[in-house]
Design a protein around this motif. Sequence first.
Motif, PDB file in Angstrom:
ATOM      1  N   GLY A 190      -9.286  11.142 -16.343  1.00 44.42           N
ATOM      2  CA  GLY A 190      -8.716  12.331 -16.270  1.00 44.42           C
ATOM      3  C   GLY A 190      -6.821  11.581 -16.191  1.00 44.42           C
ATOM      4  N   ASP A 191      -6.512  12.630 -14.743  1.00 44.54           N
ATOM      5  CA  ASP A 191      -4.478  11.942 -14.750  1.00 44.54           C
ATOM      6  C   ASP A 191      -5.569  11.108 -13.677  1.00 44.54           C
ATOM      7  N   ARG A 192      -4.310   9.938 -14.235  1.00 40.76           N
ATOM      8  CA  ARG A 192      -4.610   8.629 -12.763  1.00 40.76           C
ATOM      9  C   ARG A 192      -4.333   9.195 -11.322  1.00 40.76           C
ATOM     10  N   GLU A 193      -2.969   9.999 -10.807  1.00 43.21           N
ATOM     11  CA  GLU A 193      -2.541  10.012 -10.100  1.00 43.21           C
ATOM     12  C   GLU A 193      -3.892  10.810  -8.939  1.00 43.21           C
ATOM     13  N   LYS A 194      -3.743  11.849  -9.964  1.00 44.48           N
ATOM     14  CA  LYS A 194      -5.006  12.911  -9.580  1.00 44.48           C
ATOM     15  C   LYS A 194      -6.315  12.325  -8.989  1.00 44.48           C
ATOM     16  N   ILE A 195      -6.743  11.073  -9.605  1.00 45.47           N
ATOM     17  CA  ILE A 195      -8.075  10.603  -9.802  1.00 45.47           C
ATOM     18  C   ILE A 195      -8.004  10.216  -8.352  1.00 45.47           C
ATOM     19  N   TYR A 196      -6.597   8.451  -7.659  1.00 42.44           N
ATOM     20  CA  TYR A 196      -6.703   8.076  -7.051  1.00 42.44           C
ATOM     21  C   TYR A 196      -6.397   8.659  -5.654  1.00 42.44           C
ATOM     22  N   ASP A 197      -5.986   9.847  -5.946  1.00 39.29           N
ATOM     23  CA  ASP A 197      -6.129  10.498  -4.697  1.00 39.29           C
ATOM     24  C   ASP A 197      -6.847  11.162  -3.933  1.00 39.29           C
TER      25      ASP A 197
ATOM     26  N   LEU B 235     -12.107   9.389   0.642  1.00 40.75           N
ATOM     27  CA  LEU B 235     -12.019   8.241   1.808  1.00 40.75           C
ATOM     28  C   LEU B 235     -12.698   6.831   0.866  1.00 40.75           C
ATOM     29  N   VAL B 236     -12.504   6.717   0.211  1.00 42.00           N
ATOM     30  CA  VAL B 236     -12.115   5.433  -0.239  1.00 42.00           C
ATOM     31  C   VAL B 236     -11.429   4.846  -0.809  1.00 42.00           C
ATOM     32  N   THR B 237     -11.207   3.558  -1.169  1.00 41.56           N
ATOM     33  CA  THR B 237     -10.213   2.286  -1.619  1.00 41.56           C
ATOM     34  C   THR B 237     -10.752   3.090  -3.712  1.00 41.56           C
ATOM     35  N   ALA B 238      -8.945   3.453  -3.906  1.00 44.54           N
ATOM     36  CA  ALA B 238      -9.273   3.336  -5.422  1.00 44.54           C
ATOM     37  C   ALA B 238      -8.287   3.142  -6.079  1.00 44.54           C
ATOM     38  N   GLY B 239      -7.364   3.006  -7.127  1.00 42.60           N
ATOM     39  CA  GLY B 239      -6.014   2.503  -7.097  1.00 42.60           C
ATOM     40  C   GLY B 239      -5.714   1.184  -8.276  1.00 42.60           C
ATOM     41  N   ALA B 240      -5.208   1.002  -8.962  1.00 45.03           N
ATOM     42  CA  ALA B 240      -4.817   0.189  -9.711  1.00 45.03           C
ATOM     43  C   ALA B 240      -3.893  -0.974  -8.345  1.00 45.03           C
ATOM     44  N   ASP B 241      -4.832  -1.740  -9.331  1.00 46.79           N
ATOM     45  CA  ASP B 241      -3.783  -3.934  -8.572  1.00 46.79           C
ATOM     46  C   ASP B 241      -4.362  -4.604  -9.006  1.00 46.79           C
ATOM     47  N   SER B 242      -2.660  -5.090  -9.688  1.00 50.43           N
ATOM     48  CA  SER B 242      -1.977  -6.138 -10.594  1.00 50.43           C
ATOM     49  C   SER B 242      -2.854  -7.608 -10.077  1.00 50.43           C
ATOM     50  N   THR B 243      -3.735  -7.953  -8.568  1.00 52.19           N
ATOM     51  CA  THR B 243      -4.053  -8.824  -8.433  1.00 52.19           C
ATOM     52  C   THR B 243      -5.845  -8.950  -8.363  1.00 52.19           C
ATOM     53  N   ALA B 244      -6.325  -7.849  -8.414  1.00 45.93           N
ATOM     54  CA  ALA B 244      -7.507  -7.569  -8.458  1.00 45.93           C
ATOM     55  C   ALA B 244      -8.230  -8.140 -10.349  1.00 45.93           C
ATOM     56  N   PRO B 245      -9.170  -8.587  -9.743  1.00 47.69           N
ATOM     57  CA  PRO B 245     -10.153  -8.779 -10.840  1.00 47.69           C
ATOM     58  C   PRO B 245      -9.648  -7.313 -12.418  1.00 47.69           C
TER      59      PRO B 245
ATOM     60  N   VAL C 214     -14.115  30.963  21.435  1.00 49.43           N
ATOM     61  CA  VAL C 214     -14.650  29.926  21.252  1.00 49.43           C
ATOM     62  C   VAL C 214     -13.896  28.446  20.173  1.00 49.43           C
ATOM     63  N   ASP C 215     -13.807  27.276  20.542  1.00 44.60           N
ATOM     64  CA  ASP C 215     -13.494  26.452  19.476  1.00 44.60           C
ATOM     65  C   ASP C 215     -14.582  25.617  18.862  1.00 44.60           C
ATOM     66  N   GLU C 216     -14.559  25.808  17.272  1.00 44.01           N
ATOM     67  CA  GLU C 216     -15.345  24.629  16.555  1.00 44.01           C
ATOM     68  C   GLU C 216     -14.782  23.976  15.623  1.00 44.01           C
ATOM     69  N   LEU C 217     -15.276  22.516  15.803  1.00 44.65           N
ATOM     70  CA  LEU C 217     -14.932  21.657  14.701  1.00 44.65           C
ATOM     71  C   LEU C 217     -15.070  22.210  13.819  1.00 44.65           C
ATOM     72  N   VAL C 218     -14.321  21.814  12.087  1.00 40.23           N
ATOM     73  CA  VAL C 218     -14.063  22.876  10.870  1.00 40.23           C
ATOM     74  C   VAL C 218     -14.115  21.118  10.301  1.00 40.23           C
ATOM     75  N   TYR C 219     -14.806  20.676   8.811  1.00 40.71           N
ATOM     76  CA  TYR C 219     -15.094  19.234   8.508  1.00 40.71           C
ATOM     77  C   TYR C 219     -14.002  19.158   7.166  1.00 40.71           C
ATOM     78  N   PRO C 220     -13.237  18.216   7.028  1.00 38.82           N
ATOM     79  CA  PRO C 220     -13.072  18.811   6.009  1.00 38.82           C
ATOM     80  C   PRO C 220     -14.075  18.912   4.690  1.00 38.82           C
ATOM     81  N   THR C 221     -13.648  19.262   3.542  1.00 41.47           N
ATOM     82  CA  THR C 221     -14.107  19.468   2.342  1.00 41.47           C
ATOM     83  C   THR C 221     -14.478  18.890   1.509  1.00 41.47           C
ATOM     84  N   ILE C 222     -14.146  18.474  -0.308  1.00 40.76           N
ATOM     85  CA  ILE C 222     -13.569  18.108  -1.210  1.00 40.76           C
ATOM     86  C   ILE C 222     -13.040  19.576  -1.344  1.00 40.76           C
TER      87      ILE C 222
END
Length: 214
Positions: free
Chosen positions: A143-150, A157-167, A43-51
């Motif tokens: 913690g580690d910046r890149e790990k937080i962004y990743d 599934l959200v936006t998170a990062g450095a952006d020099s043009t953002a407030p 049988v086929d089953e859909l497995v959704y991603p986890t954190i």
Amino acid sequence: MKRALFAGMLSLFALTGCRWKAEKLPYLGEPEKITKVVDGKQVDELVYPTIPAFQFISQDSVPITEKSFDGKIYVADFFFVTCPTICPIMKKNMLNVYEAFKGAEDVRILSHTIDPSHDTPAVLKQYAKDLGITGPMWQFATGDREKIYDIGENHYLVTAGADSTAPGGYIHSGAFVLIDKEKHIRGQYDGTTEAGTNKLIADIKRLRDEYKND
């Protein structure tokens, strides 16, 4: 005749109510189809991603990992202490979530800073104190910046990062992300609005009912 009609309406209401209670919150993310054998049949089953596994540092200067949320429903979001735009309203709204479930052993909140160079555990500790947060329910992670962004971009599934043009020099989503006890994403909500926050609170209650009824 009227009595029979009334009884029929009650039956319909009961059935409808049962169906409504049986509805579950959706799973978010791109599922993977796997094939397994059940009773001798494939049988086929859909497995959704986890954190995935993670390790950050809390406002109490202790490691905080995915295991800290085992057996918990939790809400995740991203912010930074010096944010001049949406963070203050997000934290005001998250306080409503905190108050709604304060003392509940199965509900937690996890706020990730996207400015870890400034937002040290000591800074986050003061920030939590200024909000009136006590106890383990609401954790603030640095913690580690890149790990937080990743983990934000690729798993919550959200936006998170450095952006020099953002407030303030950073850009992040205003979403509150609802995670179930198995680390699946079960909803995303506009944390900058009262309506989005109220929907989150209602869906946390629905998710808690799911576990009670399973």
